[in-house]
Design an enzyme around this catalytic site. Structure first.
Site, PDB file in Angstrom:
ATOM      1  N   THR A   7     -18.051 -49.883 -42.337  1.00  0.00           N
ATOM      2  CA  THR A   7     -18.939 -51.029 -42.480  1.00  0.00           C
ATOM      3  C   THR A   7     -20.360 -50.620 -42.145  1.00  0.00           C
ATOM      4  O   THR A   7     -20.571 -49.701 -41.338  1.00  0.00           O
ATOM      5  CB  THR A   7     -18.507 -52.200 -41.565  1.00  0.00           C
ATOM      6  OG1 THR A   7     -19.409 -53.291 -41.743  1.00  0.00           O
ATOM      7  CG2 THR A   7     -18.496 -51.802 -40.097  1.00  0.00           C
ATOM      8  N   LYS A  12     -19.846 -56.209 -36.698  1.00  0.00           N
ATOM      9  CA  LYS A  12     -18.404 -56.143 -36.951  1.00  0.00           C
ATOM     10  C   LYS A  12     -17.751 -55.099 -36.047  1.00  0.00           C
ATOM     11  O   LYS A  12     -16.648 -55.302 -35.553  1.00  0.00           O
ATOM     12  CB  LYS A  12     -18.132 -55.782 -38.411  1.00  0.00           C
ATOM     13  CG  LYS A  12     -18.439 -56.873 -39.406  1.00  0.00           C
ATOM     14  CD  LYS A  12     -18.076 -56.400 -40.806  1.00  0.00           C
ATOM     15  CE  LYS A  12     -18.372 -57.418 -41.871  1.00  0.00           C
ATOM     16  NZ  LYS A  12     -17.951 -56.955 -43.205  1.00  0.00           N
ATOM     17  N   ASP A  64     -12.333 -57.265 -45.762  1.00  0.00           N
ATOM     18  CA  ASP A  64     -12.940 -58.051 -46.827  1.00  0.00           C
ATOM     19  C   ASP A  64     -12.747 -59.503 -46.440  1.00  0.00           C
ATOM     20  O   ASP A  64     -11.704 -59.879 -45.895  1.00  0.00           O
ATOM     21  CB  ASP A  64     -12.313 -57.757 -48.188  1.00  0.00           C
ATOM     22  CG  ASP A  64     -13.218 -58.217 -49.320  1.00  0.00           C
ATOM     23  OD1 ASP A  64     -14.440 -57.975 -49.252  1.00  0.00           O
ATOM     24  OD2 ASP A  64     -12.717 -58.831 -50.271  1.00  0.00           O
ATOM     25  N   PHE A 138     -25.280 -66.016 -40.458  1.00  0.00           N
ATOM     26  CA  PHE A 138     -25.725 -65.489 -41.752  1.00  0.00           C
ATOM     27  C   PHE A 138     -24.811 -66.032 -42.830  1.00  0.00           C
ATOM     28  O   PHE A 138     -23.816 -66.692 -42.556  1.00  0.00           O
ATOM     29  CB  PHE A 138     -25.721 -63.950 -41.742  1.00  0.00           C
ATOM     30  CG  PHE A 138     -24.364 -63.354 -41.498  1.00  0.00           C
ATOM     31  CD1 PHE A 138     -23.547 -62.993 -42.551  1.00  0.00           C
ATOM     32  CD2 PHE A 138     -23.897 -63.170 -40.206  1.00  0.00           C
ATOM     33  CE1 PHE A 138     -22.290 -62.458 -42.333  1.00  0.00           C
ATOM     34  CE2 PHE A 138     -22.632 -62.631 -39.968  1.00  0.00           C
ATOM     35  CZ  PHE A 138     -21.841 -62.272 -41.039  1.00  0.00           C
TER      36      PHE A 138
END
Length: 179
Positions: A7, A12, A64, A138
């Protein structure tokens, strides 16, 4: 054992480290994102490609995620990033506000691949689509409400405590401890 989380998002990785006792190393690799209606297919394909392209030594994780709006047949789903970039969050709200049913889910699938074994772990957070509010987060956070607050109104700590990715990572951590 080191697990390589593929990533570009350091947030994350921080979240993954909260769930995993093993070392989590961030790997920035732009794997090919296959076109599929299934988050698991996308994550597994990305994990297998990333494993091979980054040396094939340490296991990798790829996630995902997407926003699934019930009244819109699950749209934007696995196409959430593309829809956000091309249509925009405000327009997704405009579509949803025309519907009586505004139930939605943030879903995430984390795929683990070690060269032999591909495993997937899913997590979801139920909520509903609302008019944009809040300054944090976000993506779709301003229009996704969970238990009375949008994700954009929540602190990072509160959001991570209930996040779809966190729920998937918790399942992965349990599996990893047993295997």
């Amino acid at each position: 054992m080191t697990i390589r989380f593929v990533t570009s998002n350091a947030g994350k990785v921080r979240e993954a480290r909260e769930y995993l006792t093993d070392d989590v190393e961030q790997i920035q690799y732009d794997y090919t994102e296959i076109q599929s209606d299934d988050l698991a297919d996308i994550a597994v394909a990305g994990a297998k490609e990333a494993f091979e392209e980054t040396g094939g030594e340490d296991p990798v994780l790829v996630d995902d995620a997407g926003l699934f709006v019930e009244a819109l047949g699950g749209f934007p789903g696995p196409y959430s990033a593309y829809v956000e970039d091309t249509v925009g969050v405000e327009r997704v709200w405009n579509l949803a506000e025309m519907e009586d049913n505004r139930r939605a889910r943030f879903r995430c699938v984390v795929a683990y691949y070690d060269g032999e074994t591909a495993e997937t772990f899913d997590g979801a957070v139920p909520g509903r689509i609302v008019a944009p509010r809040g300054d944090g987060g976000f993506g779709y956070d301003p229009i996704f409400e969970h238990e009375g607050a949008t994700m954009a109104e929540m602190s990072t700590e509160r959001k991570n405590a209930i996040s779809h990715r966190g729920r998937a990572l918790a399942k992965f951590a349990d599996w990893l401890a047993e295997n």
